[in-house]
Design a protein around this motif. Structure first.
Motif, mmCIF file in Angstrom:
data_model
loop_
_atom_site.group_PDB
_atom_site.id
_atom_site.type_symbol
_atom_site.label_atom_id
_atom_site.label_comp_id
_atom_site.label_asym_id
_atom_site.label_seq_id
_atom_site.Cartn_x
_atom_site.Cartn_y
_atom_site.Cartn_z
ATOM 1 N N PRO A 112 110.624 -98.231 51.528
ATOM 2 C CA PRO A 112 111.458 -98.933 50.549
ATOM 3 C C PRO A 112 112.682 -98.105 50.184
ATOM 4 O O PRO A 112 112.761 -96.903 50.480
ATOM 5 N N ALA A 113 113.627 -98.746 49.496
ATOM 6 C CA ALA A 113 114.888 -98.084 49.187
ATOM 7 C C ALA A 113 114.740 -96.991 48.141
ATOM 8 O O ALA A 113 115.451 -95.987 48.179
ATOM 9 N N SER A 114 113.843 -97.166 47.178
ATOM 10 C CA SER A 114 113.722 -96.195 46.079
ATOM 11 C C SER A 114 112.474 -95.331 46.231
ATOM 12 O O SER A 114 111.436 -95.785 46.742
ATOM 13 N N HIS A 115 112.600 -94.098 45.749
ATOM 14 C CA HIS A 115 111.448 -93.195 45.818
ATOM 15 C C HIS A 115 110.328 -93.647 44.903
ATOM 16 O O HIS A 115 109.145 -93.473 45.233
ATOM 17 N N ALA A 116 110.651 -94.241 43.759
ATOM 18 C CA ALA A 116 109.614 -94.733 42.856
ATOM 19 C C ALA A 116 108.745 -95.771 43.553
ATOM 20 O O ALA A 116 107.508 -95.767 43.415
ATOM 21 N N ASP A 117 109.368 -96.664 44.318
ATOM 22 C CA ASP A 117 108.593 -97.675 45.043
ATOM 23 C C ASP A 117 107.751 -97.030 46.139
ATOM 24 O O ASP A 117 106.617 -97.458 46.397
ATOM 25 N N TYR A 118 108.300 -96.005 46.778
ATOM 26 C CA TYR A 118 107.513 -95.334 47.815
ATOM 27 C C TYR A 118 106.320 -94.595 47.213
ATOM 28 O O TYR A 118 105.207 -94.629 47.765
ATOM 29 N N LEU A 119 106.519 -93.942 46.060
ATOM 30 C CA LEU A 119 105.389 -93.261 45.422
ATOM 31 C C LEU A 119 104.320 -94.257 44.995
ATOM 32 O O LEU A 119 103.120 -93.948 45.055
ATOM 33 N N ALA A 120 104.730 -95.444 44.576
ATOM 34 C CA ALA A 120 103.742 -96.474 44.232
ATOM 35 C C ALA A 120 102.881 -96.802 45.450
ATOM 36 O O ALA A 120 101.670 -97.027 45.326
ATOM 37 N N ARG A 121 103.490 -96.818 46.630
ATOM 38 C CA ARG A 121 102.727 -97.045 47.858
ATOM 39 C C ARG A 121 101.744 -95.900 48.098
ATOM 40 O O ARG A 121 100.583 -96.129 48.459
ATOM 41 N N CYS A 122 102.226 -94.659 47.915
ATOM 42 C CA CYS A 122 101.336 -93.506 48.078
ATOM 43 C C CYS A 122 100.148 -93.587 47.122
ATOM 44 O O CYS A 122 98.993 -93.388 47.513
ATOM 45 N N HIS A 123 100.437 -93.878 45.868
ATOM 46 C CA HIS A 123 99.386 -93.900 44.851
ATOM 47 C C HIS A 123 98.394 -95.021 45.102
ATOM 48 O O HIS A 123 97.195 -94.877 44.801
ATOM 49 N N ALA A 124 98.858 -96.121 45.692
ATOM 50 C CA ALA A 124 97.964 -97.249 45.974
ATOM 51 C C ALA A 124 96.911 -96.901 47.015
ATOM 52 O O ALA A 124 95.840 -97.533 47.051
ATOM 53 N N VAL A 125 97.187 -95.901 47.867
ATOM 54 C CA VAL A 125 96.206 -95.494 48.880
ATOM 55 C C VAL A 125 95.522 -94.186 48.487
ATOM 56 O O VAL A 125 94.908 -93.518 49.327
#
Length: 242
Positions: A112-125
């Motif tokens: 995704p474009a933003s790091h916050a959205d990418y961290l949300a992906r990390c945290h989801a797994v």
């Protein structure tokens, strides 16, 4: 934890950096140096955080785990303002390159474009532990070749900022990258860096082009033995850890 870095000045240096050259370097060799991202004073202040009692989630003594010699500490959330800002800006600049690389290597999914959205992906797994870290090396210390993989979710680029001044604060301690190409011997690269420079480099794979098209090469990084003095580094990894 008190944030000792002039975050606004750091962001101005990031904005004026030659990101186009960096992208070209990454495609050509898997690493690039952006000079003078932190001032000498900010480098010294950031290195001084290592001895603070709070603000970190864990400490690793490399020799206990066969990683080499030396030690490092992972920051805890919330990160210092400068580390948080650096992580977000670096991700924003690198996500398009990461997507292009994954497309070239045939790896499914995009970032995704933003790091916050990418961290949300990390945290989801289940990868929710912060990975930015401070490293400290003394005489005789070194870091074995490795890859900073902390789970299934991996962002393919990371950065290291040299906080100490070569030939003054320490001797030796060069950043080393090795690249393994299919059916070929490994290539070793010594990365030149001065105090305040930021080295951006591949975490594990990068695309390369040969006579038969695009293929993956595998990179590892480490640090040669420090002959004297003390070497501090800020490591900025963009995926979180399980």
């Amino acid at each position: 934890m008190t944030d000792p870095v002039d975050t606004q000045a750091m962001q101005q240096r990031l904005a004026s950096a030659d990101w186009d050259r960096m992208a070209t370097d990454l495609d050509r060799q898997g690493w690039s140096v952006l000079p003078a991202i932190l001032s000498a004073q900010d480098c010294e202040s950031m290195a001084g955080l290592y001895d603070q009692a709070d603000g970190f989630r864990s400490q690793m003594i490399m020799a206990r785990h066969g990683f080499g010699r030396g030690e490092y500490r992972y920051f805890a959330y919330p990160l210092p303002d400068a580390v948080q800002a650096l992580r977000a800006e670096l991700y924003r600049r690198l996500a398009p390159i990461a997507n292009r690389w994954h497309g070239a290597m045939g790896i499914a999914g995009d970032f995704p474009a933003s790091h916050a959205d990418y961290l949300a992906r990390c945290h989801a797994v289940g990868q929710a532990r912060p990975t930015p870290l401070l490293l400290r090396y003394g005489p005789g210390d070194y870091n074995c070749l490795h890859q900073d993989l902390y789970g299934a979710e991996v962002f393919p680029l990371q950065a290291a900022l040299l906080l100490s001044q070569p030939a003054k604060d320490f001797d030796g301690g060069e950043l080393i990258l090795t690249e393994q190409r299919p059916r070929m011997q490994s290539r070793a690269m010594v990365v030149p860096a001065r105090q305040g420079d930021m080295v951006v480099f591949a975490v594990n794979h990068r695309p390369n082009t040969g006579a038969r098209g695009t293929y993956r090469t595998t990179l590892r990084h480490g640090v040669s033995e420090v002959r004297s003095g003390r070497r501090h580094v800020l490591g900025v990894i963009l995926h979180d850890a399980a």
